[in-house]
Design a protein around this motif. Structure first.
Motif, mmCIF file in Angstrom:
data_model
loop_
_atom_site.group_PDB
_atom_site.id
_atom_site.type_symbol
_atom_site.label_atom_id
_atom_site.label_comp_id
_atom_site.label_asym_id
_atom_site.label_seq_id
_atom_site.Cartn_x
_atom_site.Cartn_y
_atom_site.Cartn_z
ATOM 1 N N ARG A 162 10.823 3.293 0.761
ATOM 2 C CA ARG A 162 9.783 4.238 0.804
ATOM 3 C C ARG A 162 9.883 5.981 1.088
ATOM 4 O O ARG A 162 10.195 5.379 2.422
ATOM 5 C CB ARG A 162 8.876 3.654 1.376
ATOM 6 C CG ARG A 162 7.829 3.680 0.739
ATOM 7 C CD ARG A 162 6.357 2.789 0.944
ATOM 8 N NE ARG A 162 6.219 1.325 0.813
ATOM 9 C CZ ARG A 162 4.899 0.751 0.392
ATOM 10 N NH1 ARG A 162 3.361 1.213 0.621
ATOM 11 N NH2 ARG A 162 4.955 -0.190 0.017
ATOM 12 N N ASN A 163 9.566 6.202 0.447
ATOM 13 C CA ASN A 163 9.131 7.768 0.470
ATOM 14 C C ASN A 163 7.857 8.040 0.651
ATOM 15 O O ASN A 163 7.493 9.372 1.596
ATOM 16 C CB ASN A 163 9.884 8.532 -0.679
ATOM 17 C CG ASN A 163 11.008 8.650 -0.801
ATOM 18 O OD1 ASN A 163 11.635 7.512 -1.710
ATOM 19 N ND2 ASN A 163 11.583 9.179 -0.446
ATOM 20 N N SER A 164 6.656 7.335 -0.058
ATOM 21 C CA SER A 164 5.075 7.669 -0.232
ATOM 22 C C SER A 164 4.440 6.898 -0.200
ATOM 23 O O SER A 164 4.718 5.871 -0.520
ATOM 24 C CB SER A 164 5.053 9.463 -1.274
ATOM 25 O OG SER A 164 3.496 9.347 -0.544
ATOM 26 N N THR A 165 3.346 6.777 0.320
ATOM 27 C CA THR A 165 2.995 5.802 0.081
ATOM 28 C C THR A 165 0.862 5.975 -0.032
ATOM 29 O O THR A 165 0.183 6.990 0.850
ATOM 30 C CB THR A 165 1.759 4.307 1.345
ATOM 31 O OG1 THR A 165 3.066 4.532 1.573
ATOM 32 C CG2 THR A 165 1.202 3.782 0.962
ATOM 33 N N LEU A 166 0.319 6.611 -1.597
ATOM 34 C CA LEU A 166 -0.976 6.777 -1.779
ATOM 35 C C LEU A 166 -1.842 5.799 -2.281
ATOM 36 O O LEU A 166 -1.290 4.215 -2.147
ATOM 37 C CB LEU A 166 -0.607 7.647 -3.272
ATOM 38 C CG LEU A 166 0.321 8.578 -3.181
ATOM 39 C CD1 LEU A 166 1.948 8.473 -3.348
ATOM 40 C CD2 LEU A 166 0.095 9.820 -3.634
ATOM 41 N N ARG A 167 -3.173 6.166 -1.667
ATOM 42 C CA ARG A 167 -4.479 5.573 -2.500
ATOM 43 C C ARG A 167 -5.360 6.188 -3.132
ATOM 44 O O ARG A 167 -5.884 7.434 -2.415
ATOM 45 C CB ARG A 167 -4.746 4.528 -1.148
ATOM 46 C CG ARG A 167 -6.167 3.864 -0.956
ATOM 47 C CD ARG A 167 -6.978 3.588 -0.128
ATOM 48 N NE ARG A 167 -8.035 4.746 -0.062
ATOM 49 C CZ ARG A 167 -8.491 5.570 1.073
ATOM 50 N NH1 ARG A 167 -7.403 4.586 2.164
ATOM 51 N NH2 ARG A 167 -8.988 6.824 1.264
ATOM 52 N N VAL A 173 -6.445 -2.457 -5.706
ATOM 53 C CA VAL A 173 -6.785 -2.789 -4.464
ATOM 54 C C VAL A 173 -8.192 -3.727 -4.733
ATOM 55 O O VAL A 173 -8.341 -5.120 -3.920
ATOM 56 C CB VAL A 173 -6.257 -2.191 -2.820
ATOM 57 C CG1 VAL A 173 -7.160 -2.496 -2.094
ATOM 58 C CG2 VAL A 173 -5.356 -2.121 -2.781
ATOM 59 N N HIS A 174 -9.121 -3.230 -4.943
ATOM 60 C CA HIS A 174 -10.296 -3.997 -5.574
ATOM 61 C C HIS A 174 -10.966 -2.850 -6.737
ATOM 62 O O HIS A 174 -10.684 -1.736 -6.468
ATOM 63 C CB HIS A 174 -11.707 -3.222 -4.618
ATOM 64 C CG HIS A 174 -12.540 -2.860 -4.674
ATOM 65 N ND1 HIS A 174 -13.128 -4.159 -4.367
ATOM 66 C CD2 HIS A 174 -13.731 -2.203 -4.763
ATOM 67 C CE1 HIS A 174 -14.666 -3.968 -5.033
ATOM 68 N NE2 HIS A 174 -14.962 -2.545 -5.015
ATOM 69 N N VAL A 175 -11.280 -3.566 -7.698
ATOM 70 C CA VAL A 175 -11.811 -3.513 -8.757
ATOM 71 C C VAL A 175 -13.535 -4.098 -8.721
ATOM 72 O O VAL A 175 -13.425 -5.021 -9.116
ATOM 73 C CB VAL A 175 -10.899 -3.363 -9.970
ATOM 74 C CG1 VAL A 175 -11.581 -3.174 -11.365
ATOM 75 C CG2 VAL A 175 -9.559 -3.175 -10.182
#
Length: 142
Positions: free
Chosen positions: A128-133, A108-110
């Motif tokens: 979709r089962n899970s969304t992580l950041r 997303v950002h580097v």
């Protein structure tokens, strides 16, 4: 200690498979499918990664997400650098009791000091089962 793939004359996928995702990822059955500078894709079985009700354990999703995000951040950090996770967030939106899940990790950002990735985890039906950041601090090897 060489961490960045750029100084190794291999594809990012070869570099990642040789380096490995770690003992915990091995125990959980995580398998790398794709590993490029743009994204990482891996699968993980539900079998062996469930909680007492037989559902995929939420922590298993987090292990998959952190493994992919931290490894990709290390690749993007470049030669002589590595990534250290400093924040992770997970939202579980569907349950699964069998089959495999697939994690797709994209940056997303580097910047020089931070890498933020999103990991979307889906089941065999594409749900979709899970969304992580995950946020990783990028550091120099000393």
């Amino acid at each position: 200690m060489s961490e960045g793939a750029a100084e190794i004359e291999k594809s990012p996928l070869e570099w990642a498979r040789e380096r490995g995702l770690g003992a915990l990822a091995d125990k959980m059955g995580i398998e790398l499918v794709e590993f490029t500078t743009e994204r990482v894709v891996a699968t993980m079985p539900v079998l062996g990664n469930t909680q007492p009700l037989g559902l995929m354990h939420g922590g298993a999703y987090v292990v998959l997400g952190e493994s992919l995000g931290s490894m990709h951040a290390t690749l993007l950090a470049g030669p002589g650098r590595y990534a250290v996770g400093i924040d992770i967030n997970a939202t579980h939106t569907a349950s699964i009791t069998e089959g495999f899940v697939t994690g797709v990790c994209t940056p997303v950002h580097v910047s020089r000091s931070l890498a933020v990735h999103e990991i979307a985890i889906t089941d065999d039906r594409g749900r979709r089962n899970s969304t992580l950041r995950i946020t990783n601090m990028l550091r120099d090897v000393r």
